[in-house]
Design a protein around this motif. Structure first.
Motif, PDB file in Angstrom:
ATOM      1  N   VAL A 100     -53.567  20.538 -72.674  1.00  0.00           N
ATOM      2  CA  VAL A 100     -52.837  19.552 -73.475  1.00  0.00           C
ATOM      3  C   VAL A 100     -53.808  18.623 -74.201  1.00  0.00           C
ATOM      4  N   TYR A 101     -53.293  17.973 -75.233  1.00  0.00           N
ATOM      5  CA  TYR A 101     -54.065  17.001 -75.996  1.00  0.00           C
ATOM      6  C   TYR A 101     -53.526  15.603 -75.711  1.00  0.00           C
ATOM      7  N   VAL A 102     -54.427  14.646 -75.548  1.00  0.00           N
ATOM      8  CA  VAL A 102     -54.023  13.262 -75.319  1.00  0.00           C
ATOM      9  C   VAL A 102     -53.763  12.606 -76.674  1.00  0.00           C
ATOM     10  N   LEU A 103     -52.500  12.276 -76.931  1.00  0.00           N
ATOM     11  CA  LEU A 103     -52.137  11.644 -78.201  1.00  0.00           C
ATOM     12  C   LEU A 103     -52.332  10.133 -78.138  1.00  0.00           C
ATOM     13  N   ASP A 104     -51.885   9.541 -77.037  1.00  0.00           N
ATOM     14  CA  ASP A 104     -51.974   8.086 -76.882  1.00  0.00           C
ATOM     15  C   ASP A 104     -51.754   7.744 -75.416  1.00  0.00           C
ATOM     16  N   PHE A 105     -52.161   6.531 -75.009  1.00  0.00           N
ATOM     17  CA  PHE A 105     -51.914   6.099 -73.630  1.00  0.00           C
ATOM     18  C   PHE A 105     -51.912   4.580 -73.558  1.00  0.00           C
ATOM     19  N   ASP A 106     -51.156   4.071 -72.579  1.00  0.00           N
ATOM     20  CA  ASP A 106     -51.040   2.632 -72.342  1.00  0.00           C
ATOM     21  C   ASP A 106     -51.144   2.421 -70.834  1.00  0.00           C
TER      22      ASP A 106
END
Length: 392
Positions: A252-258
């Motif tokens: 998978v690809y990391v698009l965004d994170f918080d």
């Protein structure tokens, strides 16, 4: 006479010095001593006291043992003071009581420090399982065996678990352990490692843990990330189970994170291969192409003209007739011809028309000719039409 007094004083002083050098012991003390001699019936131990200690065979172990196989001269062992005087001037000691007491002291120390250690599951009982720590029985409740729900306790029989003490009462002989707490600590450590290493655009390996209507949750190693339906594939996806299954290992690809909100957005589709990047090279405005109806909305229908590339056919562009909803003329999965009205590859938008792609029929002038009008020419028809127009 004076010499005798001097000798007597010296002797008293010597005894006082000897007494002072000898440590004081009490009944119930746990001491460390050195084995002086071993026989078939007892062990003599130097405990640093004015007299030596004796361990009878009955106080060596609860099991039937050969003393000489267990203890040797000069061995250092822990002993428990049963009595200061056994009736013959010796201190009565117990090794088996010392062993248990030492175990409890070590357990208590582990409890205070929160130290983890390994135990082997011996038995399944009501509400949990039991194990033994150097002869001390310990209980592990079912709820403390794992973070996950445990349906069958028998799978833990003879299994070695890493645990920590969560409750103890030596007087009652109560000792409660937890493997769940260790799992929680390890999980928190893994979570921290994942969060510390996350980067946008990063490619990671994970395991599909749960499917929902809106997407799939992927375990990245202690932290879950969500692949939204729209990020499972460049093609339109309505059911995540058609793309992935629980237990699948995926890239998978990391698009965004918080981190504060504990949210990670992932993509299964290759974000570097956006089919819209090639749309302008493949498609031209006013071109007629074939596509598949994939979705209805109140204002029109979406038609996929290539995997991952969809265009909107506004409701007014579906038919020459006035319709209230797209389903009056179209079906999901239906193949249709569409004319490209506009392309905005930056916004990933395409405007299409179905009615503009349909070949309009040439007007059939034969309707003006029947058996009663045989011999009427085309010129006659135009003359007839011109009668309605007056030129001033």
């Amino acid at each position: 006479m004076a010499t005798d007094n001097i000798n007597e004083m010296s002797m008293n002083e010597m005894m006082q010095q000897v007494d002072a050098s000898m440590k004081k012991i009490h009944k119930g003390d746990l001491l460390k001593g050195r084995v002086i001699s071993v026989t078939d019936s007892e062990v003599m131990v130097n405990i640093g006291y004015i007299t030596d200690g004796i361990i009878p065979k009955s106080e060596i172990s609860d099991k039937e043992v050969d003393i000489k196989e267990i203890l040797k001269q000069d061995d250092e062992i822990f002993v428990y003071v049963v009595d200061i005087n056994d009736g013959e001037g010796n201190v009565l000691l117990s090794k088996k009581r010392a062993d248990k007491l030492k175990v409890w002291k070590d357990i208590e120390e582990n409890f205070k420090k929160g130290t983890a250690f390994d135990v082997k599951v011996n038995e399944v009982v009501k509400g949990g399982v039991t194990s033994s720590i150097n002869g001390v029985r310990a209980f592990i409740p079912a709820s403390q065996l794992s973070i996950s729900y445990v349906k069958d306790l028998n799978v833990y029989l003879e299994k070695t678990l890493t645990v920590k003490v969560i409750e103890l009462d030596q007087q009652k002989g109560k000792l409660v352990l937890s493997a769940r707490e260790i799992e929680k600590e390890q999980l928190e450590m893994k979570k921290k490692q994942v969060w510390d290493s996350l980067q946008k655009g990063q490619k990671r390996t994970g395991t599909v843990r749960k499917l929902m209507k809106f997407g799939a949750f992927v375990d990245l190693g202690g932290v879950d990330g969500l692949i939204h339906l729209s990020d499972l594939s460049w093609k339109r996806v309505t059911d995540p189970s058609k793309v992935v299954s629980v237990g699948d290992v995926v890239e998978v690809y990391v698009l965004d994170f918080d981190r504060e909100k504990n949210r990670i957005s992932l993509a299964l589709k290759d974000v570097s291969k956006n089919p819209w990047d090639e749309v302008k090279d493949k498609f031209k405005v006013n071109e007629v192409v074939e596509g598949t109806v994939v979705k209805f909305t109140n204002f029109g229908a979406f038609v996929e003209v290539e995997p991952g590339v969809e265009g909107l056919v506004h409701i007014s562009e579906i038919s020459e007739e006035r319709i209230a909803k797209p389903s009056e003329k179209l079906k999901i999965g239906e193949k249709v011809k569409v004319k490209i009205l506009d392309i905005d590859s930056q916004k990933n938008r395409m405007s299409l028309s179905i009615k503009e792609a349909i070949d309009k029929p040439v007007e059939d002038f034969s309707k003006y000719t029947d058996k009663e009008d045989e011999g009427v020419t085309l010129g006659d028809l135009f003359k007839d039409k011109l009668k309605d127009f007056k030129v001033e």
